[in-house]
Motif scaffolding. Structure first.
Motif, short mmCIF file in Angstrom:
data_model
loop_
_atom_site.label_atom_id
_atom_site.label_comp_id
_atom_site.label_asym_id
_atom_site.label_seq_id
_atom_site.Cartn_x
_atom_site.Cartn_y
_atom_site.Cartn_z
N VAL A 46 -36.25 -8.16 7.56
CA VAL A 46 -36.78 -9.50 7.30
C VAL A 46 -35.79 -10.22 6.40
O VAL A 46 -35.45 -9.73 5.32
N LYS A 47 -35.31 -11.37 6.86
CA LYS A 47 -34.29 -12.10 6.10
C LYS A 47 -34.79 -13.47 5.65
O LYS A 47 -35.69 -14.05 6.26
N VAL A 90 -37.34 2.95 19.94
CA VAL A 90 -37.73 1.63 19.43
C VAL A 90 -38.86 1.83 18.43
O VAL A 90 -39.88 2.44 18.76
N ILE A 91 -38.64 1.35 17.21
CA ILE A 91 -39.69 1.37 16.19
C ILE A 91 -39.87 -0.06 15.69
O ILE A 91 -38.89 -0.71 15.32
N HIS A 92 -41.10 -0.54 15.69
CA HIS A 92 -41.39 -1.90 15.24
C HIS A 92 -42.55 -1.87 14.26
O HIS A 92 -43.55 -1.22 14.49
N ARG A 93 -42.38 -2.54 13.15
CA ARG A 93 -43.45 -2.66 12.15
C ARG A 93 -44.50 -3.67 12.62
O ARG A 93 -44.21 -4.61 13.35
N PRO A 99 -39.63 -9.66 2.44
CA PRO A 99 -38.20 -9.95 2.61
C PRO A 99 -37.36 -8.72 2.28
O PRO A 99 -37.61 -8.02 1.30
N GLY A 100 -36.38 -8.44 3.11
CA GLY A 100 -35.49 -7.30 2.92
C GLY A 100 -36.02 -6.00 3.49
O GLY A 100 -35.29 -5.01 3.55
N ASP A 101 -37.29 -5.99 3.91
CA ASP A 101 -37.87 -4.76 4.47
C ASP A 101 -37.42 -4.55 5.92
O ASP A 101 -37.14 -5.51 6.65
#
Length: 140
Positions: A46-47, A90-93, A99-101
């Motif tokens: 996350v940016k 593929v891994i998706h949260r 931010p930054g995670d």
């Protein structure tokens, strides 16, 4: 395609909990065969600034379909077929992510770098179309 004439191995995971990119990559590499010439990884975070807001406190990643894992597997299967991949992870949260995670991990293996790079890029583009998971930025 695949190892020793077998079809490609596809693993798709969604999780509300953080994952270790290093551990997942090491696990992936540990299962590779000598037929693999290239492994390519996309490590999405996350940016800030975001797509909509220049500053935000977090993002919410919301499932748009009942079975996100099945949707990710279908996209990965298409990539495996089109790019002659050996393995895909593929891994998706999901849920609230700061931010930054870490938010997305895509790892592809193939006999050559051309297929592995093209497949990884294509997979990320397909996932980011937000047909399966929507990203919403939350103001601070």
């Amino acid at each position: 395609m695949g190892h020793a004439g077998l079809g490609p191995e596809i693993e798709a995971v969604v999780s509300a909990k953080p994952f270790s990119v290093a551990e997942q990559y090491a696990r992936f590499i540990g299962r590779e065969s000598v037929a693999t010439g290239t492994v390519v990884m996309h490590h999405g975070r996350v940016k800030i600034p975001g797509k909509v807001l220049s500053e935000f406190a977090a993002v919410i990643l919301e499932a748009l379909v009942e079975d996100v894992v099945d949707g990710l597997r279908l996209i990965a299967g298409e990539a495996a077929w089109n790019f002659q991949l050996h393995r895909i992870l593929v891994i998706h949260r999901l849920g609230r992510v700061g931010p930054g995670d870490d938010v997305l991990l895509v790892v592809c293996s193939a006999a050559t770098r051309r297929e592995a790079f093209a497949a990884c890029s294509w997979l990320v583009d397909e996932i980011k179309k937000e047909h399966l998971i929507r990203l919403q930025e939350l103001p601070g």
